[in-house]
Write an enzyme that holds these catalytic residues in place. Structure first.
Site, short mmCIF file in Angstrom:
data_model
loop_
_atom_site.label_atom_id
_atom_site.label_comp_id
_atom_site.label_asym_id
_atom_site.label_seq_id
_atom_site.Cartn_x
_atom_site.Cartn_y
_atom_site.Cartn_z
N LYS A 17 0.83 -1.21 0.00
CA LYS A 17 0.00 0.00 0.00
C LYS A 17 0.87 1.26 0.00
O LYS A 17 0.63 2.18 -0.78
CB LYS A 17 -0.92 0.02 1.23
N ARG A 164 11.49 -1.05 10.66
CA ARG A 164 10.39 -0.70 11.55
C ARG A 164 10.33 -1.65 12.73
O ARG A 164 10.53 -2.86 12.58
CB ARG A 164 9.06 -0.75 10.78
#
Ligand code: AP5
Length: 226
Positions: A17, A164
């Site tokens: 995305k 992350r």
């Protein structure tokens, strides 16, 4: 390309995305609104919002609808969203989707264009654990499929590439469970209104971008504007 409505990218963690939203938002000239990026920014700045959401994100759980809706309402009030925007990672629950419907109606926007980036779980773990993100400009890389020219350094601005905190195998499992439980049902919510398009997101990034570009162009063609 002119855009006069909201575009929503649905899809599981690692579907691509963010990668595609950057490209398509640039193509359409609208802001890319990633609720995940907004909250990571709040975490890194140590704001009250960041302190509230950091531990939740670290566990791979969803942040409360109230906090997310407040953040989105504030962002949508900015003038750069007047011609439309591209949502990445939002809405993620039924109450968020209904809240967005009310905002869009109030703002005089029509139905959103919703695209589900569909990809099986087998690809997602490799994509997520291999992801590295530029700490300066946010460019997304992958150590397996899209490595930078120099290890650990962003090609665009020389920024340090970081991993992350929620991209560990254990947290990814929680994130996928949250997606199945709370977000996947949104595909039916939008399909039943005839606004859902599905794109095969298991293929290469460029093939996906081409498919998304066509969808955006077609939607623009039908309405005179997107
Ligand atoms: P968020 O930041 O939104 O993460 P996510 O939805 O889990 O999605 P990702 O960013 O992990 O994946 P992506 O689909 O963007 O993939 P990407 O393009 O980076 O949310 C994080 C957390 O914030 C949530 O867990 C929650 O706690 C909270 N949150 C956020 N929004 C919320 C909301 N609305 N409500 C409640 N809580 C919320 O690609 C991944 C990797 O794959 C990259 O390395 C990329 O290079 C690679 N890749 C991409 N496409 C391909 C391809 N076609 N082939 C091979 N590799 C590819």
């Amino acid at each position: 390309m002119a855009i006069r409505r909201a575009v929503i990218f649905l899809g599981p963690p690692g579907a691509g995305k963010g990668t595609q939203a950057k490209r398509i938002a640039r193509l359409c000239g609208v802001p890319h609104l990633s609720t995940g990026d907004m909250m990571r920014d709040a975490v890194s700045r140590g704001t009250d919002l960041g302190k509230a959401v950091g531990p939740i994100m670290q566990r791979g759980e969803l942040v409360s609808d109230d906090l997310v809706m407040k953040m989105i309402e504030e962002r949508l009030a900015q003038p750069d969203c007047a011609a439309g925007c591209l949502f990445d990672g939002f809405p993620r629950t039924l109450p968020q989707a209904e809240g967005l419907d009310r905002i869009l109606e109030r703002s005089g926007f029509g139905e959103p264009l919703v695209v589900d980036l569909a990809v099986g779980d087998d690809k997602l773990l490799r994509r997520l654990t291999g992801r590295r993100t530029c700490s300066v400009g946010g460019e997304i890389y992958n150590v397996y499929d899209l490595p930078p020219k120099v290890n650990g350094i962003c090609d665009n601005d020389g920024g340090k590439l970081v991993q992350r905190a929620d991209d560990t195998a254990e947290v990814v499992k929680q994130r996928l469970a949250a997606y199945e439980r709370a977000t996947k049902p949104l595909t039916e919510y939008y399909r039943s209104r005839g606004v859902l398009q599905v794109v095969d997101a298991s293929v290469s990034m460029d093939e996906i971008s081409r498919a998304l570009g066509e969808i955006v162009k077609c939607a623009e063609g039908r309405n005179g504007h997107l």
